[in-house]
Scaffold this motif. Structure first.
Motif, PDB file in Angstrom:
ATOM      1  N   ASN A  21      -6.538   1.701 -13.145  1.00 41.12           N
ATOM      2  CA  ASN A  21      -6.411   0.333 -13.126  1.00 41.12           C
ATOM      3  C   ASN A  21      -5.506  -0.215 -11.861  1.00 41.12           C
ATOM      4  N   LEU A  22      -5.988   0.671 -10.768  1.00 38.63           N
ATOM      5  CA  LEU A  22      -5.286  -0.323  -9.444  1.00 38.63           C
ATOM      6  C   LEU A  22      -6.151  -1.339  -9.282  1.00 38.63           C
ATOM      7  N   PHE A  23      -5.630  -2.498  -8.368  1.00 39.88           N
ATOM      8  CA  PHE A  23      -6.338  -3.605  -8.068  1.00 39.88           C
ATOM      9  C   PHE A  23      -7.092  -3.316  -6.988  1.00 39.88           C
ATOM     10  N   PRO A  24      -8.249  -3.248  -6.979  1.00 39.92           N
ATOM     11  CA  PRO A  24      -9.308  -2.601  -5.759  1.00 39.92           C
ATOM     12  C   PRO A  24      -9.302  -3.694  -4.573  1.00 39.92           C
ATOM     13  N   HIS A  25      -8.873  -4.888  -4.783  1.00 42.09           N
ATOM     14  CA  HIS A  25      -8.991  -5.798  -3.710  1.00 42.09           C
ATOM     15  C   HIS A  25      -7.704  -5.785  -2.839  1.00 42.09           C
ATOM     16  N   LEU A  26      -6.613  -4.994  -3.455  1.00 38.01           N
ATOM     17  CA  LEU A  26      -5.309  -5.086  -2.627  1.00 38.01           C
ATOM     18  C   LEU A  26      -5.068  -3.644  -2.146  1.00 38.01           C
ATOM     19  N   THR A  27      -4.502  -3.561  -1.119  1.00 35.19           N
ATOM     20  CA  THR A  27      -4.100  -2.296  -0.398  1.00 35.19           C
ATOM     21  C   THR A  27      -2.958  -1.696  -1.221  1.00 35.19           C
ATOM     22  N   VAL A  28      -2.826  -0.256  -1.046  1.00 34.95           N
ATOM     23  CA  VAL A  28      -1.853   0.591  -1.981  1.00 34.95           C
ATOM     24  C   VAL A  28      -0.591  -0.229  -1.659  1.00 34.95           C
ATOM     25  N   ARG A  29       0.096  -0.850  -0.562  1.00 32.50           N
ATOM     26  CA  ARG A  29       1.233  -1.437  -0.519  1.00 32.50           C
ATOM     27  C   ARG A  29       1.283  -2.607  -1.426  1.00 32.50           C
ATOM     28  N   GLN A  30       0.164  -3.539  -1.389  1.00 30.01           N
ATOM     29  CA  GLN A  30       0.198  -4.624  -2.134  1.00 30.01           C
ATOM     30  C   GLN A  30      -0.104  -4.382  -3.489  1.00 30.01           C
ATOM     31  N   ASN A  31      -0.643  -3.411  -4.100  1.00 28.77           N
ATOM     32  CA  ASN A  31      -0.335  -3.007  -5.487  1.00 28.77           C
ATOM     33  C   ASN A  31       0.806  -2.854  -5.776  1.00 28.77           C
ATOM     34  N   ILE A  32       1.868  -2.196  -5.095  1.00 26.37           N
ATOM     35  CA  ILE A  32       3.020  -1.995  -5.399  1.00 26.37           C
ATOM     36  C   ILE A  32       4.024  -2.929  -5.380  1.00 26.37           C
ATOM     37  N   ILE A  33       3.929  -3.886  -4.446  1.00 24.46           N
ATOM     38  CA  ILE A  33       4.794  -5.147  -4.265  1.00 24.46           C
ATOM     39  C   ILE A  33       4.437  -6.268  -5.281  1.00 24.46           C
ATOM     40  N   GLU A  34       3.097  -6.416  -5.844  1.00 26.88           N
ATOM     41  CA  GLU A  34       2.773  -7.594  -6.429  1.00 26.88           C
ATOM     42  C   GLU A  34       3.742  -7.792  -7.672  1.00 26.88           C
ATOM     43  N   ALA A  35       4.100  -6.905  -8.489  1.00 29.00           N
ATOM     44  CA  ALA A  35       4.884  -7.213  -9.692  1.00 29.00           C
ATOM     45  C   ALA A  35       6.334  -7.315  -9.252  1.00 29.00           C
ATOM     46  N   PRO A  36       6.925  -6.621  -8.405  1.00 30.45           N
ATOM     47  CA  PRO A  36       8.582  -6.963  -8.174  1.00 30.45           C
ATOM     48  C   PRO A  36       8.580  -8.221  -7.401  1.00 30.45           C
ATOM     49  N   MET A  37       7.481  -8.749  -6.755  1.00 33.80           N
ATOM     50  CA  MET A  37       7.753 -10.010  -5.974  1.00 33.80           C
ATOM     51  C   MET A  37       7.330 -11.277  -7.147  1.00 33.80           C
ATOM     52  N   ALA A  38       6.457 -10.964  -8.183  1.00 39.48           N
ATOM     53  CA  ALA A  38       5.976 -12.030  -8.994  1.00 39.48           C
ATOM     54  C   ALA A  38       6.920 -12.029 -10.206  1.00 39.48           C
ATOM     55  N   VAL A  39       7.455 -10.943 -10.788  1.00 40.80           N
ATOM     56  CA  VAL A  39       8.304 -10.943 -11.825  1.00 40.80           C
ATOM     57  C   VAL A  39       9.578 -10.814 -11.623  1.00 40.80           C
ATOM     58  N   GLN A  40      10.214 -10.113 -10.743  1.00 43.25           N
ATOM     59  CA  GLN A  40      11.642  -9.950 -10.229  1.00 43.25           C
ATOM     60  C   GLN A  40      12.044 -10.748  -9.062  1.00 43.25           C
ATOM     61  N   LYS A  41      10.984 -11.534  -8.490  1.00 41.12           N
ATOM     62  CA  LYS A  41      11.432 -12.397  -7.700  1.00 41.12           C
ATOM     63  C   LYS A  41      11.922 -11.913  -6.309  1.00 41.12           C
ATOM     64  N   LEU A  42      11.622 -10.608  -5.854  1.00 41.07           N
ATOM     65  CA  LEU A  42      11.860  -9.894  -4.812  1.00 41.07           C
ATOM     66  C   LEU A  42      11.390 -10.888  -3.315  1.00 41.07           C
ATOM     67  N   ASP A  43      12.055 -10.891  -2.287  1.00 41.15           N
ATOM     68  CA  ASP A  43      11.440 -11.215  -1.326  1.00 41.15           C
ATOM     69  C   ASP A  43      10.538 -10.179  -0.761  1.00 41.15           C
ATOM     70  N   ARG A  44       9.635 -10.544   0.232  1.00 41.05           N
ATOM     71  CA  ARG A  44       8.427  -9.648   0.804  1.00 41.05           C
ATOM     72  C   ARG A  44       9.318  -8.368   1.288  1.00 41.05           C
ATOM     73  N   GLN A  45      10.237  -8.599   2.168  1.00 39.46           N
ATOM     74  CA  GLN A  45      10.950  -7.547   2.985  1.00 39.46           C
ATOM     75  C   GLN A  45      11.589  -6.599   2.011  1.00 39.46           C
ATOM     76  N   ALA A  46      12.030  -7.076   0.915  1.00 42.31           N
ATOM     77  CA  ALA A  46      12.660  -5.988   0.027  1.00 42.31           C
ATOM     78  C   ALA A  46      11.645  -5.253  -0.763  1.00 42.31           C
ATOM     79  N   ALA A  47      10.603  -6.070  -1.045  1.00 43.00           N
ATOM     80  CA  ALA A  47       9.571  -5.580  -1.970  1.00 43.00           C
ATOM     81  C   ALA A  47       8.730  -4.253  -1.091  1.00 43.00           C
ATOM     82  N   ASP A  48       8.724  -4.690   0.128  1.00 41.06           N
ATOM     83  CA  ASP A  48       7.960  -3.832   1.116  1.00 41.06           C
ATOM     84  C   ASP A  48       8.933  -2.467   1.035  1.00 41.06           C
TER      85      ASP A  48
END
Length: 577
Positions: A424-451
């Protein structure tokens, strides 16, 4: 041995293919001869009026009406589509009635009715409903001119058709994508905009552009309102000079140009939303425009190395990522029915922090349902599940459970990571984008920290070189390892695995189990539904055997596999060992 020599290859000859090509050439030549040399087409007259001021003004008016009406129609259609899919029967019913009614009424009839609103409702009154209090009053004919009638009529008509196009696109997205978004704690809005709609666009774009093209041509019916769009303007001119065919060709060629531009735009948009659907990289104008600068890919050689934390003995996946000492799960009298079928029947289970619990049993035993109830993807009919004393879906006051609103459920659910059987990976997002999506949306991490967190996780599982790849460009084992990293990105208290290796080839099972062994040794609380008896025996601290929705036996691996206490457990193990 015969000496090597060059061979000349003579392709097979197909006389019928050559005859067909000759006939096609003759037909094309005949059409061109007829078009160019027949003086009655009036090409000189067409050239005279093609760029004339009235025609260009009408063309701009046609394009403006098409663009505005299509935009409004699809925005309203999107609202109608989501209303149609709503769990509210009132909203769903109202949406269905609107779609049924507007698809039934011919556009020309709708335009004539709207044009006569001044007769039906002479004034527009603003005041308090159902009282005589009047604040303001306007004449309907002063508020609605022919341009307003045209835009409203085209938009309302388009909304009914676009609603079904959008609804069909949404339904085409696999349900597992919504479950993955819910398990990560993404809000309904973010789930719709970031996960569902981008994938639905592949099914939405082709019929949507058909509707836009039809609308561009349907503006010709606005002649009944005497609105000077392209076709009406051409009519006015040829009624004056009687050059009917040349003026009709002016309109025809401009419609062909509009269609060609829209078709080219459609192709680019389709390529943009097709990213991640093929193993190769699909580049388009939109890809280059909207591509964000990501983390540079690691060298290709690193993709072939063994798992980094195993080969180089890097620090384990430990307190920097997981929550050691947390994750006590208490399952108290849980039951779940689906109609008359009992999926879970009065299950009680206690899991202490750091436990690795393997749930085994035959298919249909209720294992996956129990797992999904831990993070509240399935709601129990009775009983309670708590994690560190806190229920995900409820607020407890004594013996009363008050169901929490969805935002609070999502917040608490983020403490439980889940890895699905089918990734159930999101096919339209890259591997990195799959991983950073929830930390940025749920935990409000900035992109640099999420990356940084994503790249650290990818390094630990040996996939840093695949950060900018799409899931489809990975093997099954690599996809499942990314799914584990995505679950770990929220630093959960508990990790749930729903048969994580059952969708993999036997050769790929080992690399996923290696990651799970590493997690187990880090002290992470894990609940694993599995058919990998060897893994359960080697790694689990507790084994649970289920059948027909009941827990028949709980014990250590040594106890369960050597001296099972329940005869059904013994019979099951005798078949699988």
């Amino acid at each position: 041995m015969a000496s090597s020599q060059r061979f000349r290859i003579v392709p097979v000859r197909s006389p019928w293919r050559r005859l067909g090509a000759a006939v096609a050439v003759l037909l094309i030549a005949g059409c061109l001869y007829s078009l160019m040399l027949n003086p009655r087409w009036g090409w000189s007259v067409m050239a005279q009026y093609f760029f004339s001021a009235p025609v260009l003004a009408a063309l701009w008016r046609t394009l403006w009406l098409t663009a505005l009406s299509a935009t409004l129609g699809f925005l309203l259609g999107g609202v109608l589509a989501f209303a149609r899919l709503s769990e509210s029967k009132l909203l769903s019913g109202l949406s269905w009635v609107y779609i049924w009614l507007l698809r039934s009424i011919p556009l020309i009839v709708l335009l004539l009715v709207l044009n006569n609103l001044g007769y039906l409702y002479p004034t527009v009154n603003i005041g308090v409903p159902f009282t005589d209090l009047l604040i303001a009053q306007y004449r309907t004919t002063d508020l609605i001119d022919i341009y307003t009638v045209a835009i409203i009529g085209l938009s309302l008509n388009q909304a009914a058709f676009s609603a079904e196009i959008i609804r069909g696109g949404i339904l085409s997205v696999d349900h597992g994508q919504r479950e993955a978004a819910a398990a990560l704690g993404l809000s309904r809005r973010r789930e719709a905009l970031r996960i569902v709609l981008p994938q639905a666009m592949r099914a939405i774009v082709p019929p949507a552009f058909n509707e836009v093209i039809n609308m561009a041509k349907s503006t010709s019916v606005l002649y009944i309102l005497a609105l000077p769009e392209l076709f009406y303007t051409v009519q006015v001119i040829y009624r004056r000079n009687l050059e009917v065919i040349p003026l009709l060709m002016v309109a025809t060629v401009w419609y062909l140009i509009i269609l060609t531009v829209l078709s080219a735009l459609q192709s680019q948009i389709e390529r943009y939303f097709a990213r991640g659907t093929t193993r190769g990289r699909q580049l388009s104008l939109f890809s280059s425009m909207f591509r964000r600068n990501g983390v540079p890919e690691a060298s290709a050689a690193s993709s072939d190395r063994k798992l980094a934390f195993l080969s180089k003995r890097k620090p384990q996946i430990s307190s920097a990522i997981t929550r050691s000492g947390e994750g006590a799960v208490s399952i108290q009298g849980i039951s779940r029915r689906f109609g008359g079928f009992v999926a879970i029947d009065d299950v009680n289970l206690e899991i202490v922090p750091g436990d690795v619990v393997a749930i085994i049993g035959p298919s249909g035993a209720g294992k996956s349902t129990l797992l999904r109830m831990i993070n509240h993807l399935e709601r129990p009919d009775q009983g309670l599940i708590t994690i560190d004393g806190e229920a995900i879906g409820y607020r407890q006051q004594g013996d009363v459970l008050y169901e929490l609103p969805e935002p609070q459920v999502r917040e608490r659910r983020s403490a439980v990571g889940m890895v699905f059987q089918s990734f159930n990976l999101f096919p339209h997002l890259t591997v990195r984008q799959n991983i950073i999506e929830a930390p940025m949306a749920v935990q409000k991490l900035d992109r640099q920290a999420a990356d940084a967190r994503a790249m650290d996780l990818l390094e630990r599982i040996g996939l840093a070189a695949k950060a900018e790849a799409y899931p489809r460009q990975l093997s099954g084992g690599q996809q499942q390892r990314v799914a584990i990293a995505r679950a770990l990105a929220l630093r959960p208290k508990v990790l749930l695995f729903d048969e994580p290796t059952s969708a993999l080839d036997p050769e790929l099972v080992g690399e996923v189990l290696d990651v799970m062994r590493e997690l187990a040794s880090s002290g992470t609380t894990m609940v694993v539904v599995t058919h990998e008896i060897g893994f359960a025996r080697e790694v689990a601290t507790k084994v649970v055997f289920m059948e027909h929705g009941k827990v028949l036996e709980v014990g250590s691996p040594e106890q369960i596999f050597r001296t099972p206490g329940h005869p059904r457990t013994a019979a099951f193990l005798a078949k699988v060992l």
